[in-house]
Design a protein around this motif. Structure first.
Motif, PDB file in Angstrom:
ATOM      1  N   GLN A  67       0.852  -1.184   0.000  1.00  0.00           N
ATOM      2  CA  GLN A  67       0.000   0.000   0.000  1.00  0.00           C
ATOM      3  C   GLN A  67       0.893   1.241   0.000  1.00  0.00           C
ATOM      4  O   GLN A  67       1.669   1.440   0.924  1.00  0.00           O
ATOM      5  CB  GLN A  67      -0.908   0.019   1.237  1.00  0.00           C
ATOM      6  N   GLU A  68       0.762   2.039  -1.048  1.00  0.00           N
ATOM      7  CA  GLU A  68       1.602   3.228  -1.183  1.00  0.00           C
ATOM      8  C   GLU A  68       1.061   4.314  -0.248  1.00  0.00           C
ATOM      9  O   GLU A  68       0.035   4.925  -0.505  1.00  0.00           O
ATOM     10  CB  GLU A  68       1.597   3.722  -2.629  1.00  0.00           C
ATOM     11  N   TYR A  69       1.772   4.553   0.864  1.00  0.00           N
ATOM     12  CA  TYR A  69       1.304   5.558   1.807  1.00  0.00           C
ATOM     13  C   TYR A  69       1.802   6.949   1.448  1.00  0.00           C
ATOM     14  O   TYR A  69       1.027   7.903   1.414  1.00  0.00           O
ATOM     15  CB  TYR A  69       1.671   5.162   3.245  1.00  0.00           C
ATOM     16  N   LYS A  89       6.177   2.190   0.047  1.00  0.00           N
ATOM     17  CA  LYS A  89       5.308   1.110   0.489  1.00  0.00           C
ATOM     18  C   LYS A  89       6.178  -0.040   0.966  1.00  0.00           C
ATOM     19  O   LYS A  89       7.377  -0.096   0.689  1.00  0.00           O
ATOM     20  CB  LYS A  89       4.364   0.658  -0.627  1.00  0.00           C
TER      21      LYS A  89
END
Length: 402
Positions: free
Chosen positions: A19-21, A26
């Motif tokens: 999940q690319e925060y 990520k």
């Protein structure tokens, strides 16, 4: 009397795998597994009754860490704690070896109202409590009515209001307010994560990147302005928190404040949160409405003023510990050769002195062996472990009188 431990833990970007925060940031499944393993082990080491967490993107990831820490606690107890049939089962050492785990602990999560899509996520805060909570947790992030801080013109005593205005309508991260029952008492806990020192640089009108972020065309003045904006926001957020603290103390409730202040204990933002320190003797001070050079506060007024200041003042657990010990350095962050404490736990007077005292701090722990200076060759380890030390206050809470 009940002994209880309260800890503050900035976990550094807790979110599930793939999940690319932040942009291009990520965790692979393997990196996430490592991070969850490290966090669970650190939580088990803390073994705190109440933990305030910062940089939580999703409650499910935190619950997974708590559940894993609980499984490890049970496994440790199975191996280290003798059964009741053993003749040595009541030895005091086993009370120290046992960990309570988090099987029945309550979890409160405050998501960030500024959270957005992939690459533009914004973290929230959370509290885990073995004691549970009294009432519903409260989230403080929207500022209503909008906070407006007017500035008067210098030289005219601030009589005119055309010196500009600073406006704040939302905090950068939420403040989580919970009420924790301990030994027949209820402690109001504020868990916060104030605006960082990273500069604020607005995008161009056409949506382009701000020029200050282009380090190949380094703009020292523009970047300094970004730091000024961040500091203004952090201090305004500190004032919002201070307003909530004072209201709670004036209701007669003991208060604890913890979290990542992104500033040291003596910074203006931290002093806003803790409140003023009283002057030694206000009878020496010229009155605010003095009509002559020798017009000073009376002794009775001096006592009144000092009591009013001290009643709503918070006390740093770190400073209380340093005053009572031979330790002269505590730090929770290290970067570029600078070691400082930006994570704090503050207590209201209810734990220090006075007729309304309900307990005291017995000890203060710092867990920072994992920290590496950001300029050190081993610094990449910090990508998965937390880049903050954890702090924990050991409290003795006196049973409420019936």
């Amino acid at each position: 009397m009940t002994r209880a431990t309260f800890a503050s833990f900035n976990v550094k970007n807790l979110i599930g795998a793939d999940q690319e925060y932040y942009k291009f940031e990520k965790y692979t499944p393997e990196e996430y597994a490592w991070k969850e393993d490290w966090l669970a082990d650190q939580l088990l080491t803390l073994d705190a009754d109440v933990v305030g967490f910062q940089e939580i993107f999703e409650a499910t990831a935190l619950q997974a860490v708590v559940d894993e820490a609980d499984r490890r606690a049970q496994s440790l107890n199975d191996a280290a704690i003798p059964g009741r049939n053993k003749h040595y089962a009541k030895k005091a050492i086993f009370r120290k070896l046992k960990t309570e785990g988090y099987r029945d602990a309550a979890l409160a999560f405050a998501p960030n109202a500024n959270d957005s899509g992939p690459g533009q996520r914004r973290p929230g805060v959370a509290v885990v409590s073995r004691f549970g909570f009294v009432g519903e947790p409260e989230v403080i992030q929207e500022v209503s009515p909008v906070l407006e801080i007017p500035f008067g013109m210098m030289g005219d005593g601030g009589a005119s209001g055309d010196g500009g205005v600073f406006r704040l309508n939302r905090l950068s991260r939420p403040i989580l307010k919970v009420r924790v029952p301990v030994g027949g008492r209820v402690i109001t806990l504020f868990n916060c994560h104030l605006k960082s020192k990273l500069g604020e640089f607005p995008r161009q009108a056409d949506g382009g990147l701000p020029p200050e972020v282009d380090l190949t065309n380094y703009d020292p003045v523009g970047r300094a302005m970004g730091s000024l904006k961040a500091a203004l926001r952090r201090m305004a957020e500190a004032w919002i928190l201070r307003r909530e603290i004072v209201a709670e103390i004036e209701r007669g409730n003991p208060v604890m404040v913890m979290g990542d202040f992104n500033d040291g204990e003596n910074a203006v933002s931290s002093e806003i949160i803790s409140g003023e320190r009283p002057f030694k003797n206000y009878a020496w001070m010229r009155r605010h409405d003095a009509q002559s050079a020798n017009d000073r506060y009376s002794k009775e007024e001096a006592v009144q003023i000092k009591e009013a200041v001290e009643a709503v003042m918070l006390h740093s657990c770190e400073k209380l510990f340093v005053q009572k010990s031979l330790r002269d350095m505590v730090y929770t962050a290290a970067f570029g050769g600078v070691y400082e404490s930006i994570d704090q736990i503050y207590l209201s007077r209810h734990f220090i002195e006075g007729d309304d005292q309900i307990g005291e701090m017995e000890y203060f722990s710092v867990f920072n062996d994992h920290l590496t200076d950001g300029s050190h060759a081993e610094a990449p380890y910090n990508k998965l472990a937390s880049d903050h030390g954890q702090i924990m206050a050991h409290l003795q809470v006196w049973d409420a009188r019936s």
